[in-house]
Design an enzyme around this catalytic site. Structure first.
Site, PDB file in Angstrom:
ATOM      1  N   HIS A  60      40.617  36.012  51.922  1.00  0.00           N
ATOM      2  CA  HIS A  60      39.829  36.325  53.104  1.00  0.00           C
ATOM      3  C   HIS A  60      40.005  37.800  53.492  1.00  0.00           C
ATOM      4  O   HIS A  60      41.086  38.371  53.334  1.00  0.00           O
ATOM      5  CB  HIS A  60      40.263  35.448  54.283  1.00  0.00           C
ATOM      6  N   TYR A 130      50.210  33.423  61.821  1.00  0.00           N
ATOM      7  CA  TYR A 130      49.548  34.698  61.600  1.00  0.00           C
ATOM      8  C   TYR A 130      49.355  35.388  62.951  1.00  0.00           C
ATOM      9  O   TYR A 130      48.750  34.812  63.847  1.00  0.00           O
ATOM     10  CB  TYR A 130      48.137  34.553  61.029  1.00  0.00           C
TER      11      TYR A 130
END
Length: 212
Positions: A60, A130
């Site tokens: 990503h 994250y």
């Protein structure tokens, strides 16, 4: 923080302090990251994922500017975390580097805006945190096939990868480049320079160790 072979990517290897109660470590320090990257991480979103063994998430990346920088840590189990240079025109374009993140060594990785990110869960119930510099914005986020033969990422051969439909259908790196989806290295460098110029000096000043 130790710089990886891809410019804009670092790994944090904390000192783990054990005692009779358990252990303590600092998993993020703004001053350390600011000193490495030259600017602070502007925290806009924090994500948490739980993955069964073999789950492969990524690759990503997001349009730059503003992109999405990430600081990633595995708090339970283990993952193979992979950073890929998808910045068209970069001296390390197509290079990837893998770092094992787990709940034993407690490493964390930082990747700058414009870099690609993926990981494979090596254990069941692998939990990953994250910290993100920008929030989720579907219109400017993209993916690349993590099994792209041109990239040749060495995922563990003994684990069958489990991908989402979206990740399984992602274009190859060459296709993404042809479609104009990849961030420009020159634009990324210009954006990093703007972030460094806007950073207050205090953001890069080392701090005293936290209390334990």
């Amino acid at each position: 923080m130790r710089q990886l072979s891809i410019p804009g990517a670092w790994v944090h290897e904390p000192e783990i302090l054990p005692d009779s109660r358990g252990t303590f470590h600092e998993w993020f320090r703004a001053s350390d990251l600011g000193e490495a990257a030259g600017h602070p991480l502007g925290l806009a979103q924090a994500n948490f994922s739980v993955s069964r063994r073999g789950t492969l998430r990524g690759i990503h990346f997001a349009d730059v500017p503003p992109g999405q920088a990430k600081y990633v840590k595995c708090v339970r189990g283990a993952v193979l975390d992979v950073i890929v240079d998808v910045r068209a025109g970069s001296p390390t374009y197509k290079r990837w580097e893998g770092v094992r993140l787990d709940d034993t060594d407690h490493r964390a990785v930082y990747l700058a805006e414009g870099l690609g990110h993926a990981f494979m869960a090596l254990t069941d119930d692998a939990c990953v945190l994250y910290l993100c510099s920008e929030g989720y914005a579907p219109g400017r986020e993209h993916g690349i096939d993590p099994l792209d033969a041109e990239l040749g990422i060495a995922w563990p051969a003994e684990i069958a990868p489990l991908l989402s439909g979206k990740d399984a259908g992602a274009p190859s790196l060459a296709e993404a480049e042809q479609q104009g989806l990849l961030p420009s290295y020159a634009e990324c460098e210009a954006y990093y320079a703007r972030l460094r110029a806007a950073a207050p000096p205090a953001a890069r000043r080392p701090l005293a160790p936290a209390g334990r």
